[in-house]
Scaffold this active site. Structure first.
Site, short mmCIF file in Angstrom:
data_model
loop_
_atom_site.label_atom_id
_atom_site.label_comp_id
_atom_site.label_asym_id
_atom_site.label_seq_id
_atom_site.Cartn_x
_atom_site.Cartn_y
_atom_site.Cartn_z
N ASP A 96 0.85 -1.17 0.00
CA ASP A 96 0.00 0.00 0.00
C ASP A 96 0.90 1.24 0.00
O ASP A 96 2.03 1.20 0.48
CB ASP A 96 -0.90 -0.04 1.24
N ASP A 269 -8.16 -7.10 0.08
CA ASP A 269 -7.31 -7.23 1.27
C ASP A 269 -8.08 -6.67 2.46
O ASP A 269 -8.95 -5.82 2.30
CB ASP A 269 -5.99 -6.45 1.11
N CYS A 307 -13.03 -28.07 7.68
CA CYS A 307 -11.91 -27.13 7.55
C CYS A 307 -10.60 -27.83 7.90
O CYS A 307 -10.49 -28.47 8.95
CB CYS A 307 -12.12 -25.93 8.45
N CYS A 309 -7.70 -26.51 8.70
CA CYS A 309 -6.75 -25.69 9.46
C CYS A 309 -6.45 -26.32 10.82
O CYS A 309 -7.24 -27.13 11.34
CB CYS A 309 -7.28 -24.27 9.62
N CYS A 312 -9.12 -26.22 13.67
CA CYS A 312 -10.25 -27.14 13.56
C CYS A 312 -9.87 -28.58 13.90
O CYS A 312 -10.70 -29.49 13.81
CB CYS A 312 -10.89 -27.05 12.18
N HIS A 337 -7.27 -19.98 11.24
CA HIS A 337 -8.57 -20.46 10.77
C HIS A 337 -9.24 -19.42 9.87
O HIS A 337 -9.76 -19.77 8.80
CB HIS A 337 -9.49 -20.80 11.93
#
Length: 371
Positions: A96, A269, A307, A309, A312, A337
């Site tokens: 940015d 984003d 999920c 991740c 989880c 997550h």
């Protein structure tokens, strides 16, 4: 200066919406579009190491010019091999320009036609960013995508204030274009204009005339209701070339991502996945789970059964315990997550667009979140 090694490929547009399936080719690999970029403001996505970040499905991350210029300094990053080497991320990086801090640190800035004078939020020391200086910092950082320096104002606002900032952003964009020296960095222009459809369209046309390789839509999600943001996108996007990537800056609610994709946005984003993760809020297809709530104390189910991740792999009861005990693992796991959830959402959206089923996908997601 046109950058080399970058190419936007539009692969398919959904027949029931304006959602686009694309691919952005870069010297550091291709990015499948639509995509979500986790925010690594200071060269790190808070609480998530780069190996774990890759495992979420993230393809590209974002850093911030203003913050990295203050600490550790762009020259320090450059001396350590540039931002990729500095943070250990081998994929594409977007930086940015520092323009958002003109809005977020409004009580610490002075805006002139030349640029912006900041007072550091760290120690009060002065920092001046002009369009030329913003580009110089981003070139020192060595990001793959650099943003033109723009003037962001709060919404709602007086029309004359918005118009003044919009046309200043166009003039600054031209100066950024002239200042750019690296041919291995793609420069994107940023469309401003508040909620005024005509002003957005006029700004977009002026930036298109400068022939940027990609275009961002900035100055939204700064206080306006979602329907007004969607209407602004509908007015702005038709004025942008179809053969360039479109990036909606700083917008991150899952609902907003899906609605914006339906209107033709390719890139997003936001700090929301990690900021909410640090505050015990987890995103799922059935809405947000507030892990500090007592109802989760004895809950043996994961956040989401399908999920992959690491969060989880544990129960909601365990995750709640981590937050109640103020263990740092709680924010880390929930942040991972949430980023994984956003990347799964993007992957599902890409498949839906390819199958001309995006509208069905959109309705199903919105129904789940509302439930």
């Amino acid at each position: 200066m046109a950058s080399s090694g970058f190419r936007f490929e539009l692969m398919h547009t959904d027949t029931g919406s304006n959602a686009r399936r694309g691919r952005l080719h870069t010297p550091r690999g291709s990015v499948e579009l639509p995509t979500f970029m986790p925010v690594g403001t200071l060269g790190t996505v808070k609480g998530v190491d780069v190996d774990r970040l890759r495992s979420t499905g993230s393809q590209i991350v974002l850093g911030n010019t203003y913050h990295l210029a203050l600490r550790p300094g762009a020259d320090v990053v450059a001396s350590l091999g540039g931002l990729h080497e500095f943070m250990g991320w081998s994929g594409p990086i977007l930086t940015d320009s520092g323009g958002f801090q003109v809005f977020s640190l409004a009580d610490r800035v002075k805006v002139t036609e030349s640029g912006v004078s900041f007072r550091s939020h760290i120690d009060g020391s002065p920092l001046e960013i002009t369009p030329e200086r913003s580009i110089a910092i981003q070139e020192l950082l060595g990001s793959d995508f650099a943003m033109a320096f723009d003037h962001v104002v709060a919404l709602p606002n007086k029309r004359e204030v918005i118009a003044d900032a919009t046309w200043r952003s166009v003039r600054w964009a031209e100066r950024c274009r002239q200042a750019a020296q690296r041919n291995d960095q793609m420069l994107l222009g940023i469309v401003q204009g508040g909620l005024d459809p005509r002003l957005r369209q006029d700004c977009a046309k002026a930036l298109v005339a400068l022939d940027f390789q990609g275009y961002a839509i900035g100055g939204l999600s700064v206080g306006e209701p979602p329907p007004e943001m969607y209407a602004t996108l509908e007015a702005t996007i038709p004025a942008l070339p179809a053969d360039r990537p479109r990036y909606l800056m700083g917008v991150g609610r899952p609902e907003d991502l899906v609605e914006s994709m339906a209107r033709g946005v390719d890139m997003f984003d936001c700090v929301m996945p990690t900021r909410n993760g640090r505050n015990a809020l987890a995103f799922t297809d059935r809405g947000t789970i507030r892990l500090r709530n007592a109802q989760h104390e004895r809950d043996s189910s994961p956040l989401e059964a399908d999920c992959p991740c690491p969060a989880c792999q544990h129960s909601r009861g365990y995750l709640r315990h981590l937050f109640q005990a103020k263990e740092m693992l709680g924010p880390i796991l929930t942040s991972i997550h949430n980023i994984t959830y956003y990347q799964r959402l993007m992957a599902e959206a890409r498949l839906a667009i390819e199958s001309d089923a995006f509208d069905e996908f959109r309705r199903a997601k919105l129904a789940g979140w509302e439930a």
